[in-house]
Design a protein around this motif. Structure first.
Motif, PDB file in Angstrom:
ATOM      1  N   ASP A  63      45.675   4.005  96.184  1.00 20.75           N
ATOM      2  CA  ASP A  63      44.309   3.884  95.695  1.00 20.75           C
ATOM      3  C   ASP A  63      43.494   5.083  96.199  1.00 20.75           C
ATOM      4  O   ASP A  63      44.021   5.968  96.880  1.00 20.75           O
ATOM      5  N   THR A  98      36.958   9.488  88.950  1.00 22.85           N
ATOM      6  CA  THR A  98      35.802   8.694  88.545  1.00 22.85           C
ATOM      7  C   THR A  98      34.846   8.551  89.716  1.00 22.85           C
ATOM      8  O   THR A  98      35.280   8.372  90.856  1.00 22.85           O
ATOM      9  N   MET A  99      33.565   8.609  89.437  1.00 21.63           N
ATOM     10  CA  MET A  99      32.573   8.446  90.492  1.00 21.63           C
ATOM     11  C   MET A  99      32.548   7.005  91.015  1.00 21.63           C
ATOM     12  O   MET A  99      31.938   6.736  92.051  1.00 21.63           O
ATOM     13  N   ASP A 100      33.257   6.111  90.353  1.00 17.70           N
ATOM     14  CA  ASP A 100      33.392   4.742  90.868  1.00 17.70           C
ATOM     15  C   ASP A 100      34.073   4.740  92.231  1.00 17.70           C
ATOM     16  O   ASP A 100      33.903   3.798  93.012  1.00 17.70           O
ATOM     17  N   ASP A 101      34.857   5.780  92.539  1.00 19.17           N
ATOM     18  CA  ASP A 101      35.564   5.888  93.818  1.00 19.17           C
ATOM     19  C   ASP A 101      34.759   6.631  94.885  1.00 19.17           C
ATOM     20  O   ASP A 101      35.240   6.818  96.001  1.00 19.17           O
ATOM     21  N   PHE A 102      33.542   7.048  94.559  1.00 16.78           N
ATOM     22  CA  PHE A 102      32.732   7.853  95.477  1.00 16.78           C
ATOM     23  C   PHE A 102      32.552   7.161  96.828  1.00 16.78           C
ATOM     24  O   PHE A 102      32.724   7.781  97.883  1.00 16.78           O
ATOM     25  N   GLU A 125      32.724  14.395  89.423  1.00 16.67           N
ATOM     26  CA  GLU A 125      33.741  13.746  88.612  1.00 16.67           C
ATOM     27  C   GLU A 125      34.406  14.804  87.743  1.00 16.67           C
ATOM     28  O   GLU A 125      33.719  15.670  87.194  1.00 16.67           O
TER      29      GLU A 125
END
Length: 143
Positions: A63, A98-102, A125
């Protein structure tokens, strides 16, 4: 007269400090050059500046946290090979699929980075070279 001017202009237009390698104004050392497109590490010995190529994980199944830990470990190893460490980082560039993982990447980064010597940093991203790469990090450090 015009020919003389042109000759002088051309002479003045040439880059004066563009030499690299073992001669010239600075010595450039390139390490881990097995990749056909790039070196993993380049050191300007005159300035003591260390440039690392963007580092990606070896294990794409991890991940974002796992990939970030692996990438930062690779950076530690490459910096150590040239006699420096993360306390001498000057700049970091972080690319995320993805900025979801920032948040997850920042959590790992904050536990890794030298708290007293944080580099300047950008995180964006980006489309990655492989669809399973979630993070890539490139740094510049001082020796």
């Amino acid at each position: 007269m015009a020919a003389r001017f042109l000759k002088t202009f051309k002479a003045l237009s040439r880059p004066r400090f563009a030499r690299t390698g073992t001669s010239g104004f600075s010595k450039i050392t390139r390490l881990n050059t097995e990749h056909p497109n790039m070196s993993q590490t380049v050191v300007n010995e005159a300035t003591g500046t260390v440039y690392l190529a963007g580092q990606v994980p070896n294990d794409y199944s991890l991940d974002a946290k796992g990939q970030t830990k692996e990438v930062l470990g690779k950076i530690d190893t490459l910096l150590e090979e040239v006699g420096t460490d993360k306390s001498k980082l000057l700049q970091a560039q972080v690319w995320l699929k993805t900025m979801d993982d920032f948040g997850a990447v920042n959590e790992v980064w904050q536990s890794w980075v030298d708290k007293d010597n944080k580099p300047v940093r950008a995180a964006v991203e980006a489309n990655m070279a492989h669809p399973d790469i979630l993070v890539e990090v490139m740094v510049v450090a001082s020796k």
